[in-house]
Design a protein around this motif. Structure first.
Motif, PDB file in Angstrom:
ATOM      1  N   GLY A  19      -6.833  24.279 -54.462  1.00 24.04           N
ATOM      2  CA  GLY A  19      -7.693  24.416 -55.894  1.00 24.04           C
ATOM      3  C   GLY A  19      -8.518  25.604 -55.923  1.00 24.04           C
ATOM      4  N   GLY A  20      -8.700  26.404 -54.697  1.00 22.72           N
ATOM      5  CA  GLY A  20      -9.432  27.637 -54.726  1.00 22.72           C
ATOM      6  C   GLY A  20      -8.701  28.902 -54.494  1.00 22.72           C
ATOM      7  N   ASP A  21      -9.419  30.016 -54.334  1.00 26.51           N
ATOM      8  CA  ASP A  21      -8.846  31.176 -53.939  1.00 26.51           C
ATOM      9  C   ASP A  21      -8.981  31.157 -52.564  1.00 26.51           C
ATOM     10  OD1 ASP A  21      -7.859  33.818 -53.628  1.00 26.51           O
ATOM     11  OD2 ASP A  21      -9.273  34.691 -54.840  1.00 26.51           O
ATOM     12  N   CYS A  22      -7.772  31.254 -51.715  1.00 24.82           N
ATOM     13  CA  CYS A  22      -7.914  31.136 -50.399  1.00 24.82           C
ATOM     14  C   CYS A  22      -8.294  32.574 -49.753  1.00 24.82           C
ATOM     15  CB  CYS A  22      -6.486  30.932 -49.742  1.00 24.82           C
ATOM     16  SG  CYS A  22      -5.206  32.252 -50.069  1.00 24.82           S
ATOM     17  N   CYS A  23      -8.242  33.548 -50.559  1.00 22.30           N
ATOM     18  CA  CYS A  23      -9.002  34.972 -49.971  1.00 22.30           C
ATOM     19  C   CYS A  23     -10.443  34.644 -49.885  1.00 22.30           C
ATOM     20  CB  CYS A  23      -8.500  35.907 -51.145  1.00 22.30           C
ATOM     21  SG  CYS A  23      -6.763  36.388 -51.449  1.00 22.30           S
ATOM     22  N   ASN A  24     -11.197  33.705 -50.545  1.00 28.02           N
ATOM     23  CA  ASN A  24     -12.435  33.384 -50.336  1.00 28.02           C
ATOM     24  C   ASN A  24     -12.751  32.653 -49.271  1.00 28.02           C
ATOM     25  OD1 ASN A  24     -13.282  34.986 -52.518  1.00 28.02           O
ATOM     26  ND2 ASN A  24     -12.959  33.466 -54.064  1.00 28.02           N
ATOM     27  N   VAL A  37      -2.387  37.026 -47.697  1.00 25.56           N
ATOM     28  CA  VAL A  37      -3.193  37.029 -46.851  1.00 25.56           C
ATOM     29  C   VAL A  37      -2.830  37.806 -45.451  1.00 25.56           C
ATOM     30  CG1 VAL A  37      -3.710  35.538 -44.803  1.00 25.56           C
ATOM     31  CG2 VAL A  37      -3.694  34.429 -47.243  1.00 25.56           C
ATOM     32  N   ARG A  38      -3.430  38.669 -45.256  1.00 22.64           N
ATOM     33  CA  ARG A  38      -3.157  39.760 -44.076  1.00 22.64           C
ATOM     34  C   ARG A  38      -3.861  39.571 -42.784  1.00 22.64           C
ATOM     35  NH1 ARG A  38      -2.674  44.889 -44.863  1.00 22.64           N
ATOM     36  NH2 ARG A  38      -3.946  45.813 -42.867  1.00 22.64           N
ATOM     37  N   GLU A  39      -5.132  39.001 -42.865  1.00 21.74           N
ATOM     38  CA  GLU A  39      -5.831  38.913 -41.458  1.00 21.74           C
ATOM     39  C   GLU A  39      -6.370  37.469 -41.521  1.00 21.74           C
ATOM     40  OE1 GLU A  39      -8.761  41.904 -40.908  1.00 21.74           O
ATOM     41  OE2 GLU A  39      -7.402  43.488 -41.897  1.00 21.74           O
ATOM     42  N   LEU A  40      -6.146  36.936 -40.276  1.00 20.80           N
ATOM     43  CA  LEU A  40      -6.940  35.821 -39.911  1.00 20.80           C
ATOM     44  C   LEU A  40      -8.120  35.823 -38.977  1.00 20.80           C
ATOM     45  CD1 LEU A  40      -4.277  32.866 -40.154  1.00 20.80           C
ATOM     46  CD2 LEU A  40      -6.289  33.445 -41.832  1.00 20.80           C
TER      47      LEU A  40
END
Length: 247
Positions: A19-24, A37-40
């Motif tokens: 439900g949210g922005d995974c980038c955050n 998504v480019r880095e974990l």
């Protein structure tokens, strides 16, 4: 899905909810243009903030990763994680350029480790020598570097070592081969072609009784093959052209 089998004792991934922005989310870095998504960054490097090792372990991620990684991933950092397997699909990710493998020594049950044909660069950790059940290691066609003797020395540390096929071709390994090669008693295939390995071929190569193939071309070896290799009836050696006339 990625985190569902991870053990997160300290709730480090509490922000990973739908439900949210995974980038955050914690540890997630996205591309500013595409939003992919480019880095974990999921590692847990030791620092003075941990009063003892038990607290450090409690804050580490553990378990296993059974779902595939994001397809656009470029960097994966999982140092200090208590994982019991390599994340699924990491060997097939052609965009992956940076992988932190410092926790690889925890995968003590692994038999076959294939990281071939990626763009992975840097050195493999010495903890590779903890993988005493490993029989096949394929690191070929990458940008790994460092001393080839350190890699082979790590693989020969286990008294019960079962290593049969170290495939290290087409990388940036350098330095000479050491007599530790003779400690790999179950060695059947040695693939070192297309590196920068130098110096003479160690005498111990002729003492590896199960060896069937040694691919060592396109390096900087000097001298001739040891006479002991004549005892290896089934061995086929691809050698550098510059000294082929002296074999």
């Amino acid at each position: 899905m990625f985190k569902q089998d991870l053990k997160d004792h300290s709730n480090r991934l509490l922000s990973w909810v739908g439900g949210g922005d995974c980038c955050n989310w914690t540890g997630v870095v996205c591309d500013n243009l595409t939003g992919h998504v480019r880095e974990l960054h999921l590692g847990n490097d030791y620092s003075d903030e941990y009063l003892n090792y038990s607290l450090y372990q409690e804050s580490s991620l553990g378990g296993k990763v059974t779902n595939t990684l994001p397809s656009m991933l470029v960097e994966l950092h999982m140092s200090g994680c208590e994982l019991n397997q390599i994340p699924v699909g990491v060997a097939n990710m052609t965009r992956l350029k940076v992988v932190n493998l410092s926790s690889i020594g925890n995968l003590t049950a692994i038999v076959n480790l294939d990281l071939s044909a990626n763009q992975i660069e840097g050195k493999m950790p010495n903890s590779l020598g903890n993988l005493c059940k490993l029989t096949v290691l394929d690191m070929s066609r990458n940008y790994f570097n460092g001393s080839v003797s350190e890699i082979l020395g790590s693989l020969s540390r286990c008294s019960s070592g079962q290593m049969e096929s170290p495939k290290l071709s087409t990388n940036d390994f350098s330095g000479p081969l050491s007599d530790q090669l003779g400690n790999l008693r179950h060695l059947r295939l040695l693939a070192l072609s297309s590196n920068s390995v130098s110096g003479p071929i160690p005498m111990s190569l002729g003492n590896v009784s199960f060896l069937e193939e040694a691919s060592i071309s396109e390096n900087h070896f000097s001298g001739t093959l040891p006479k002991t290799t004549g005892q290896l009836k089934m061995v086929t050696v691809a050698y550098v052209k510059s000294i082929a006339g002296r074999l």
